[in-house]
Design an enzyme around this catalytic site. Sequence first.
Site, mmCIF file in Angstrom:
data_model
loop_
_atom_site.group_PDB
_atom_site.id
_atom_site.type_symbol
_atom_site.label_atom_id
_atom_site.label_comp_id
_atom_site.label_asym_id
_atom_site.label_seq_id
_atom_site.Cartn_x
_atom_site.Cartn_y
_atom_site.Cartn_z
ATOM 1 C CG ASP A 44 -2.960 4.843 1.624
ATOM 2 O OD1 ASP A 44 -2.654 5.858 0.965
ATOM 3 O OD2 ASP A 44 -4.032 4.236 1.475
ATOM 4 N NE ARG B 69 -3.978 3.981 -8.025
ATOM 5 C CZ ARG B 69 -5.265 3.842 -7.750
ATOM 6 N NH1 ARG B 69 -5.688 4.005 -6.500
ATOM 7 N NH2 ARG B 69 -6.132 3.537 -8.689
ATOM 8 C CB THR C 245 -0.977 0.080 1.201
ATOM 9 O OG1 THR C 245 -1.663 1.343 1.174
ATOM 10 C CG2 THR C 245 -0.273 -0.048 2.543
#
Length: 409
Positions: free
Chosen positions: A144, A302, A142
Amino acid sequence: MSNAIVGQSGGPTAVINSSLAGVYEAAKQRGAKHVYGMLHGVQGLLEEKYIDLSERLHSALDIELLKRTPSSYLGSCRYKLPDWRDKEGEKLYQDIFKILKKLDIGYFFYIGGNDSMDTICKLAAYGNHVGSSIRFMGVPKTIDNDLMVTDHTPGYGSAAKYIGVVMKEIIRDATVYGTKYVTIVEVMGRNAGWLTAASALAKEEDCEGVDMIALPEVTFNVDRFVEKVKRMQEEKPSVVIAVSEGVKLEDGRYVCELADDVHAVDAFGHKSLTGTARYLSNVIARSMNTKTRSIELSTLQRCAGHVSSRTDITEAYQVGGAAVKAAYEGETGKVVTLKRISNAPYQCTTEIHDISEVANLEKKVPMSWINDAHTQMKQEFIDYAKPLIQAELTPVYVSGLPRHIYLPE
């Protein structure tokens, strides 16, 4: 020897395919006759959509292209499995396990973030309930960087590198006219500010860095934000601000909800967040005598494979291989994590943890890494993030453009 199956889930990253390559090569080395790939994750598996990766990855060059190709080669999904203890839910799990039995699957690998680890947690629990010998392993990813237990997540280093690079370029661009200008850059990150914090990496001897960083860990007040910007512009005409898409007001609403945009909700109940920078840019334009500009990095952060971190690509490959090793040694219901040994020189190894320590939990940026004014990151964050963005693995260029490997629809 049983076969293996692997899927990718959730938002893609620039290095998620490197983890796929790690799983595939390690499983083949361990003797798996077939390594299947779910098309669009567990949702596609339910529709019996899968491929034999051996029929697609024919050479070492294919593996290298896969490692350097951004986004999810197998496709992704945001599909929430129901509780297997529910009557309807149990039927769905029975269907999944029938498909796995048909393919003679002994090892199941799922590459994803928080929600994907929830899927592994449920499948492993159901497998244990029915006495299945299938081993279920989570492979972390991820951008994040919000998974618990692990030092950091594969995907974060490349996204952080992209944000640091782009912020330096935006700062240079914002100063060319010498007039009053406020630039607000919106960075991904729902409830954790790791990505937005990466904008602090832009500050170097050749760059003054961003003037303000707004993280979701800190309650946001629009009026105080305007006052801070006014004070900053009194000292310098061009102000560049990095703001997380997930900054929230004291009442719990996302700042982007103050705009009139429609925000869809996914299967896990997550609202689509967008428009934070645009809203704040309009507020500044109405409140101050200055030009404003909003920039939303969106999916670029991303999928920018051309600015990926070689450290990130290497670690993504390693966690894929580590998941296979653990599964073949008898582990199930577990996730691979990264453990940092040292910063200088940077050293990191893998560990195995129970999936329940990760699923549906979020790791926030430590408040001790944010300055007292809540506008900048401290040196502790820089020391943490800098090693993750080091080195490059240049794409394979053909006719001036990067060559990717992909599955035609």
